[in-house]
Each structure stands twice: as structure tokens, then as C-alpha cells.
Scaffold this motif. Structure first.
Motif, PDB file in Angstrom:
ATOM      1  N   UNK A  43       0.827  -1.203   0.000  1.00  0.00           N
ATOM      2  CA  UNK A  43       0.000   0.000   0.000  1.00  0.00           C
ATOM      3  C   UNK A  43       0.862   1.254   0.000  1.00  0.00           C
ATOM      4  N   UNK A  44       1.999   1.193   0.697  1.00  0.00           N
ATOM      5  CA  UNK A  44       2.864   2.374   0.781  1.00  0.00           C
ATOM      6  C   UNK A  44       3.591   2.667  -0.529  1.00  0.00           C
ATOM      7  N   UNK A  45       3.740   1.666  -1.390  1.00  0.00           N
ATOM      8  CA  UNK A  45       4.477   1.871  -2.638  1.00  0.00           C
ATOM      9  C   UNK A  45       3.592   2.575  -3.659  1.00  0.00           C
ATOM     10  N   UNK A  46       3.243   3.817  -3.384  1.00  0.00           N
ATOM     11  CA  UNK A  46       2.375   4.563  -4.297  1.00  0.00           C
ATOM     12  C   UNK A  46       3.064   4.800  -5.627  1.00  0.00           C
ATOM     13  N   UNK A  47       4.384   5.009  -5.586  1.00  0.00           N
ATOM     14  CA  UNK A  47       5.123   5.317  -6.812  1.00  0.00           C
ATOM     15  C   UNK A  47       5.276   4.096  -7.714  1.00  0.00           C
ATOM     16  N   UNK A  48       4.831   2.908  -7.237  1.00  0.00           N
ATOM     17  CA  UNK A  48       4.985   1.695  -8.053  1.00  0.00           C
ATOM     18  C   UNK A  48       3.640   1.144  -8.491  1.00  0.00           C
ATOM     19  N   UNK A  49       2.623   1.996  -8.517  1.00  0.00           N
ATOM     20  CA  UNK A  49       1.307   1.540  -8.996  1.00  0.00           C
ATOM     21  C   UNK A  49       1.408   1.120 -10.464  1.00  0.00           C
ATOM     22  N   UNK A  50       0.767  -0.004 -10.745  1.00  0.00           N
ATOM     23  CA  UNK A  50       0.823  -0.530 -12.100  1.00  0.00           C
ATOM     24  C   UNK A  50       2.052  -1.365 -12.363  1.00  0.00           C
ATOM     25  N   UNK A  51       2.985  -1.389 -11.434  1.00  0.00           N
ATOM     26  CA  UNK A  51       4.198  -2.178 -11.584  1.00  0.00           C
ATOM     27  C   UNK A  51       3.873  -3.637 -11.266  1.00  0.00           C
ATOM     28  N   UNK A  52       4.083  -4.568 -12.196  1.00  0.00           N
ATOM     29  CA  UNK A  52       3.765  -5.977 -11.913  1.00  0.00           C
ATOM     30  C   UNK A  52       4.655  -6.573 -10.818  1.00  0.00           C
ATOM     31  N   UNK A  53       5.784  -5.933 -10.527  1.00  0.00           N
ATOM     32  CA  UNK A  53       6.679  -6.415  -9.471  1.00  0.00           C
ATOM     33  C   UNK A  53       6.512  -5.624  -8.183  1.00  0.00           C
ATOM     34  N   UNK A  54       5.402  -4.936  -8.053  1.00  0.00           N
ATOM     35  CA  UNK A  54       5.172  -4.135  -6.844  1.00  0.00           C
ATOM     36  C   UNK A  54       5.219  -4.972  -5.569  1.00  0.00           C
ATOM     37  N   UNK A 113       8.498 -14.766 -14.736  1.00  0.00           N
ATOM     38  CA  UNK A 113       8.409 -15.777 -13.684  1.00  0.00           C
ATOM     39  C   UNK A 113       7.219 -15.488 -12.772  1.00  0.00           C
ATOM     40  N   UNK A 114       7.012 -14.210 -12.432  1.00  0.00           N
ATOM     41  CA  UNK A 114       5.917 -13.843 -11.535  1.00  0.00           C
ATOM     42  C   UNK A 114       4.570 -14.206 -12.129  1.00  0.00           C
ATOM     43  N   UNK A 115       4.421 -14.072 -13.442  1.00  0.00           N
ATOM     44  CA  UNK A 115       3.153 -14.425 -14.078  1.00  0.00           C
ATOM     45  C   UNK A 115       2.849 -15.914 -13.943  1.00  0.00           C
ATOM     46  N   UNK A 116       3.898 -16.722 -13.819  1.00  0.00           N
ATOM     47  CA  UNK A 116       3.697 -18.167 -13.714  1.00  0.00           C
ATOM     48  C   UNK A 116       3.538 -18.642 -12.269  1.00  0.00           C
ATOM     49  N   UNK A 117       4.347 -18.090 -11.353  1.00  0.00           N
ATOM     50  CA  UNK A 117       4.369 -18.641  -9.990  1.00  0.00           C
ATOM     51  C   UNK A 117       3.746 -17.712  -8.957  1.00  0.00           C
ATOM     52  N   UNK A 118       3.604 -16.417  -9.278  1.00  0.00           N
ATOM     53  CA  UNK A 118       3.000 -15.479  -8.341  1.00  0.00           C
ATOM     54  C   UNK A 118       3.952 -15.089  -7.211  1.00  0.00           C
ATOM     55  N   UNK A 119       3.370 -14.585  -6.112  1.00  0.00           N
ATOM     56  CA  UNK A 119       4.147 -14.097  -4.962  1.00  0.00           C
ATOM     57  C   UNK A 119       3.589 -14.708  -3.675  1.00  0.00           C
ATOM     58  N   UNK A 120       4.449 -14.841  -2.699  1.00  0.00           N
ATOM     59  CA  UNK A 120       4.039 -15.310  -1.361  1.00  0.00           C
ATOM     60  C   UNK A 120       5.099 -14.887  -0.356  1.00  0.00           C
ATOM     61  N   UNK A 121       4.680 -14.784   0.880  1.00  0.00           N
ATOM     62  CA  UNK A 121       5.638 -14.439   1.931  1.00  0.00           C
ATOM     63  C   UNK A 121       6.779 -15.436   1.964  1.00  0.00           C
ATOM     64  N   UNK A 122       7.988 -14.988   2.219  1.00  0.00           N
ATOM     65  CA  UNK A 122       9.146 -15.894   2.155  1.00  0.00           C
ATOM     66  C   UNK A 122       9.339 -16.767   3.380  1.00  0.00           C
TER      67      UNK A 122
END
Length: 721
Positions: free
Chosen positions: A289-300, A331-340
Motif C-alpha cells: 500500500x505504501x508503494x504509491x510510486x509503483x502503482x501498475x508495476x507488476x513487481x510491486x 516468472x511472476x506471471x507463472x508462480x506469483x508471490x508469497x511471503x518468504x
């Protein structure tokens, strides 16, 4: 004692008696090695005390006298505060009305705050000398300080009288040191409020009992359930993740910075994520939410630092990132994101049943820190609720305060915590030791793992439980973990450490076997804490035991009065000791009526009745299914069975109240006996119970039913049913 209004102070000194005096040396306060000396003539005293306990905040040791507008009154304030710190100084001894007990730096700081308010109020009123002060000014100042500070959208409210007694004491304290002051003083013979005590001036009413209320049971039950679950079930798994992250961060901090030349190595790491189908590391939701400058960034959502650390780097330069982004997006489009963290979370039993569930979903670094903070809250609540420690004593617990468990007869173990007692002790406190139960020992051990601090450092940095429990409740609701673990909802309400201590004291006093045994199923808890009371006579636990004894005495008197009132209404006691108790009540009732002939109000006055019943109440010992009126040790069945007929207390755990001539049964005991009969019926009806065992249970069932019938018959003795 305040001086009388006619007292005439000696002429003021030409120069202060404290000129060039070392403040801490005069007060007997030790500074940390290398700290700067504090000299009386300085207008700012910064005291780096070696013995400061952890309740003292840094600002309470930084005294800025320049906040007082009148320079002459700055000297007055300094002289008064040093006199409070060092009452043994020869110049202070000459003041006949000065207190002879040294005040702590915290107390003196409060005096400085209110002296500053008083002096600046006088300056605002156009007063430049203290001999111009009148009683009217004192009254007006007190009235102004008796209201809360303005707050947006809220009206001002009148403060509790107890909270403004310091205002009166501050105005009056100048009179106590009239012989000491060098630059200014009140007019000879002037004593604010004619020397009346501050409590009398503000209207404080004496309270006959502890004003601190216990935590309501509807709040305490779910609070303890949540905290014990977090400590005993969730906490160990969380500690493993925290230790793994701590080791990971130590390695990451030693790594180099990833530059453009290192991009191929990072691309290979990304391909490994693709091959394993493993999500890329993700930052917490609040960071996204704080990364306002990265809106629209697929790696946000990407946790860049954690990703590059997996390849052995500390961080990545901004110039290297663009060369890696195309691969990461694919890679993100295939596997997505999750907490490490905690990606392979083990299962735990859900609260209230044995259904296995994963203890958590994958956690981002911020999520992990939040979880640690809330589990630490659970550790501190468990420690406070089950030990009776004050907040000051909790703050003094250090990493390494646990002592190895000691085996005792019967196969159980005793656990101890080493700490300090601060209240009513010298600055810095004195060493003390607490005997605690195993649950508290485990909570402390878990807290030590979670904080990861060196031995000797503070374990709990904050014990403001009401605010921290509010945060814990919000975290469980916001994350859905409370529902995931099937924990009961914690209601809103205050739950400070003083309230938890008060709750524990009342639980000991009111429950047979004591403490929170019924809440946490710890049958040995009262034995452990009693050992703590006896271990250090006069220590903190012994003082807590005194509070328990006072509460127990009050509770027993209330139970005796209730039994007497029941007898007056025809609800008689049952059991072998019923006749003796009824005779005692009859004698007291006769005495009550005789006294009422001279004063009719006595008949309905509880205080007089309590005085008559107090001696009888002193013999009452509360059992789980009976009352024991221990008036004659020779008649006590439990002592005869144990071979100790001269003992001063009954062995309540050995009580056979159906045969003991000093035991009585009352309507409040009926559910216990009826429940025993129902439990036995369930065993008898079960096909899994052997026939011989069923026959052995029959006499127990018949005895329980006889007791129930006797209670019912005694309650219906007057024919009301």
C-alpha cells in the motif's frame, strides 16, 4: 506536617547552600561511568544514573529549569528538588518541617513539572515575588489544574481529586523549605490552605478497599485462552522461524552488493523459482500500500532484498534492476508471490479440538515482526496473570532470568525467576525471586527466543497491557488467524497489570485450591506459589500473599453473612456440622436482637452483624463441595485420618464432608454433588466399564444423592420449597 500559619521563617540566605554542589553526589546517586557531573548551578540537569530502573523514562532524568520564566524561581525549584533528593544534607536538616525521607528522581521530576506550572501561572498573573502570593491565587491555580487539557472534539472534564493532590502539595512544598530558600519565599506566616492535607483540600474520599477492579471473567477467560494458545502451541513454531530469519539476516549483512555483472546469477535464481513452481518472495500488504510510486508495476509485491539475498547478495543496485525485470515479470506471471517465511508450516491442533491445521500462511518480514510483537504480548500477559508480578517487576525481568527447574517430591518441578522489586525500595530496586508455575516458565523461555537479545538485557520493553491486548485483538481479527485457530474472541475492555494482579489475588481468595486452577487446569498452582510466598519472607510474593489473605478474609466473611441470612430465611445448612452451625447462628441472632432493643437500626445494619460473625468467619475454610468450620481441631476427620490432630488448619484435600462433624453443605454446593452423581450414572451406563467397577461406584453414587437430598430438605425446612 505543614507548619502553622504563624510560623516565621528565618531570613533568606545571601547565597544558596547548594552553590557548586554535585547534585548526584549529594543525593547519593551513582552515575554511569564517563557521565558528566551535574552541578547545582546548571540550569539543566541531565542525570545518567547507573541504578535507574526500567520504569524511569529518559525525559524524567533530564530536568530543564529554563522552562521556568522567572530566573529567581529557577533557583527556588532547584533548591527544593535537591532538598527532596538529599534530605540528609546539613542545610536541609536545619529546616524543621522538611520531609526526612529521600524522594526518588521520578517523584522529583513530577514536582518540577508542577512547580513550573505554578511559577509560570504566577508570572502570567503579573506576580514577580513569592511574597505577593495569596490564598486566592492558590485556589484559582488549583481550579485551573483540576480540568483536563483541551482536546479536539471533546469537552474538558473535571479530573479525579486524587490526580490533583500533587498540585496542592507542590504549592505547599515551598513553605516546608522556607529556611533553605535563597532567592525568594512566601510571606512570613503564609501557608497555602492553612496547611491542610492535600487530600482534604481536593476532596479525596478514603476508600476502604482496593480501588483497582479485577478483570471481568468474560474478558479474562478468552484472554487467557488466546494467550496460552499463542504461547504453548503457536509460539514454538514462530520462534523457529524467527531464529531462521535471524541467521539469514546475519549472513545477508555480510554479502556484497549485486551489480550489473551479477545479473546472470540472479537470472539463474529466477529460473529455479520457475522450475520448482515456487512463488517469488513478497513484501507485506502494508508495504504494498505504501508503494504509491509503483502503482501498475507488476513487481510491486516483490521483496527485492530477500530475493537477492538468496543468491548471496546484501542488496541490488538500481542500475542492475532493469536488467533483471523482464525475467522476473515472466516468472511472476507463472508462480506469483508469497511471503518468504514459514512456507512449509507444520500443523498444530486447533483450539478446542484436535483437528490439525497449518499454524500460519507464508509470512512476509513485516508480518513476522508483527506476529512476534503479539506473541510477546501473550507471554507477558501469561506471566503477569499467573504470577501476580507488578508492571515494574515485569520490566525488570532480563534475558536469562530463568533458573533450572528443580525436582520436588511427588514428581513435579519448581520453577523460579530472578528479578528485582522496585516499589518502596531504593533506587534501582533490590534482587528478588519468584516461584512460578511451568506455564510461566515456558512463556519466559519463549520470550527469550523471540527477542534474541544478549543475556542481561530487558525481556519486556512494554507492559501496557490494555493497549497491547487491543493490538493483539485487532491483529487476530485483521489477519483472520483468530478464526483460523478457532480462538474465542477477546472482548474489548481494560486489562492492566494491576487489574491482573488483583484478579489473581481474588481468585486465590475465592476458589478452593486457589488461583486460576479452574481456568487453566493447574492443580498444583497454589502449591507452587505458596512456596514462593514462604521462600523470601517480606519479598514481593509475600506482600502479594498479604493481599490475598486480606481478600480471603473479606470473602469468608461475606460467605458467613450469606449463610446466616439464608438461615434467617429458613434455608438451613445440611451435613454433619449443620447442627453446630445453626446453634452458632441462633446465638448470634439472639445477640443481634438484644442489641436492637437499645438501637433498632442495629437489626438491619450489616456492620454490626459482620462484627458478630467475624470470629466464626475466621474458622471457615472453603472446600470444593462443602464449607469446613474448623473450630475444634480434635473433631476434624481429615486430621484424625492424617494423624496430625494438633494441626492449625484442615487438610481440605482429604475432606470427607459427608462424615466430618465440622463440615456443612449449602445450596451453592448442590451442583457439585449432583454433577458427581450424574458422572457416576454415565459410567454405570457405559458398556465399557467392568461390572465390578460399577458395583464399587454405587456407594459413591448413593452418598452423593443423599447429600443432594439433605441439601434440598434443609433448604425447604421452612416449607417454602
Amino acid at each position: 506536617m505543614m507548619p502553622s500559619p504563624t510560623t516565621s521563617p528565618a531570613p533568606r540566605r545571601a547565597r544558596s547552600a547548594f552553590t557548586a554542589v554535585d547534585v548526584c553526589d549529594a543525593a547519593g546517586l551513582r552515575l554511569v561511568p564517563g557521565a558528566r557531573r551535574v552541578v547545582f548551578d546548571q540550569d539543566r540537569w541531565r542525570m545518567d544514573l547507573a541504578d535507574a530502573h526500567r520504569q524511569i523514562q529518559p525525559y524524567e532524568l533530564d530536568w530543564d529549569f529554563t522552562q521556568i520564566l522567572n530566573p529567581a524561581w529557577r533557583v527556588v525549584a532547584k533548591e527544593i528538588l535537591l532538598a527532596l533528593l538529599a534530605p540528609q544534607h546539613e542545610a536541609v536538616v536545619e529546616c524543621p518541617h522538611a520531609p526526612r525521607t529521600a524522594r526518588s528522581p521520578r517523584t522529583c521530576y513530577r514536582y518540577l513539572v508542577y512547580l513550573t506550572l505554578w511559577f509560570n501561572y504566577l508570572t502570567g498573573c503579573g506576580i514577580h515575588r513569592l511574597d505577593e502570593v495569596t490564598q486566592e491565587l492558590c485556589v484559582r491555580h488549583l481550579e485551573g489544574q483540576s480540568w483536563s487539557a483541551p482536546s479536539r472534539g471533546l469537552p474538558r472534564r473535571r479530573l479525579d481529586p486524587e490526580s490533583v493532590t500533587i498540585v496542592v502539595r507542590t504549592v505547599q512544598v515551598i513553605t516546608l523549605y522556607a529556611e533553605l530558600l535563597s532567592t525568594d519565599a512566601y510571606e512570613a506566616g503564609f501557608v497555602p490552605w492553612d496547611g491542610r492535607p492535600a487530600a482534604a483540600v481536593t476532596g479525596v474520599k478514603a476508600r476502604g478497599e482496593n480501588a483497582v477492579q479485577p478483570v471481568p471473567d468474560e474478558l479474562l477467560q478468552p484472554l487467557l485462552a488466546n494467550c496460552l494458545y499463542l504461547v504453548e502451541v503457536v509460539g514454538p513454531h514462530l520462534a523457529e522461524v524467527v531464529e531462521a530469519r535471524r541467521a539469514h539476516e546475519e549472513i545477508r549483512a555480510k554479502g556484497p552488493v549485486a551489480r550489473i555483472a551479477d545479473v546472470p546469477r540472479l537470472k539463474a535464481l529466477c529460473e529455479e523459482f520457475r522450475e520448482r513452481g515456487e512463488p517469488l518472495p513478497k513484501v507485506s500488504a502494508n508495504q504494498i500500500v505504501r508503494y504509491v510510486d509503483r502503482r501498475g508495476d507488476p513487481l510491486r509485491p516483490l521483496a527485492w532484498r530477500h530475493l537477492v539475498s538468496l543468491a548471496g547478495f546484501r542488496e541490488i543496485t538500481d542500475t542492475a534492476k532493469p536488467h533483471l525485470i523482464p525475467v522476473l515479470v515472466a516468472v511472476a506471471q507463472e508462480v506469483g508471490f508469497a511471503g518468504p517465511w514459514a512456507r512449509t508450516a507444520p500443523t498444530v491442533p486447533r483450539y478446542g479440538d484436535t483437528e490439525p491445521i497449518e499454524w500460519t500462511a507464508p509470512l512476509a518480514a513485516d508480518d513476522l515482526r508483527t506476529a512476534v510483537g503479539n506473541v510477546l504480548t501473550a507471554c507477558s500477559v501469561v506471566t503477569s496473570a499467573l504470577s501476580g508480578m507488578r508492571s515494574s517487576e515485569l520490566l525488570e525481568l532480563e534475558v536469562g532470568c530463568r533458573t533450572p527447574g528443580q525436582a520436588v517430591a511427588g514428581g513435579s518441578r519448581r520453577f523460579r525467576l530472578s528479578g528485582k522489586v522496585v516499589k518502596n525500595k531504593r533506587l534501582g530496586g533490590v534482587p528478588d525471586e519468584w516461584v512460578v508455575i511451568e506455564q510461566v516458565d515456558r512463556a519466559i523461555a519463549l520470550a527469550e527466543r523471540l527477542v534474541g537479545r544478549p543475556r542481561g538485557e530487558a525481556l519486556f520493553g512494554n507492559v501496557e497491557f490494555t493497549a497491547r491486548v487491543r493490538t493483539l485483538r485487532a491483529w487476530l481479527e485483521r489477519t483472520g488467524l483468530g478464526a483460523h485457530w478457532a480462538l474465542p474472541v477477546i472482548p474489548a475492555g481494560p486489562s492492566g497489570s494491576r487489574m491482573l494482579r488483583r484478579t489473581l489475588a481474588l481468585s486465590i481468595a475465592k476458589r478452593p485450591g486457589g488461583l486460576l486452577a479452574a481456568k487453566v487446569a493447574l492443580k498444583h498452582i497454589s502449591v507452587a506459589t505458596t512456596e514462593g510466598y514462604a521462600a523470601r519472607p517480606g519479598g514481593s510474593q509475600r506482600l502479594f500473599h498479604a493481599e490475598v489473605e486480606a481478600a480471603e478474609e473479606t470473602e469468608h466473611l461475606e460467605l458467613t453473612v450469606q449463610a446466616f441470612r439464608d438461615a434467617q430465611m429458613g434455608i438451613m445448612p445440611a451435613g454433619p456440622g449443620a447442627r453446630g452451625l445453626i446453634d452458632a447462628f441462633t446465638h448470634i441472632d439472639t445477640a443481634l436482637k438484644d442489641a436492637a432493643r437499645t438501637d433498632p437500626k442495629i437489626l438491619h445494619h450489616d456492620r454490626h452483624l459482620e462484627n458478630l460473625l467475624r470470629k466464626l468467619a475466621g474458622t471457615l475454610h472453603v472446600g470444593p463441595a462443602n464449607f469446613c468450620w474448623f473450630r475444634d481441631p480434635a473433631k476434624a476427620l481429615c486430621l484424625r485420618l492424617a494423624g496430625t490432630p494438633q494441626a492449625k488448619k484442615p487438610l481440605v484435600g482429604m475432606c470427607d464432608s459427608a462424615r466430618c462433624p465440622q463440615a456443612t453443605h449449602h445450596p451453592c454446593h448442590r451442583p457439585v454433588w449432583a454433577g458427581q452423581a450424574q458422572s457416576i450414572d454415565a459410567f454405570i451406563a457405559s458398556p465399557r466399564i467392568a461390572k465390578g467397577e460399577k458395583q464399587r461406584l454405587m456407594p459413591e453414587r448413593e452418598r452423593a444423592l443423599r447429600v443432594v437430598a439433605a441439601i434440598d430438605a434443609a433448604a425447604e425446612a421452612d416449607g417454602r420449597g
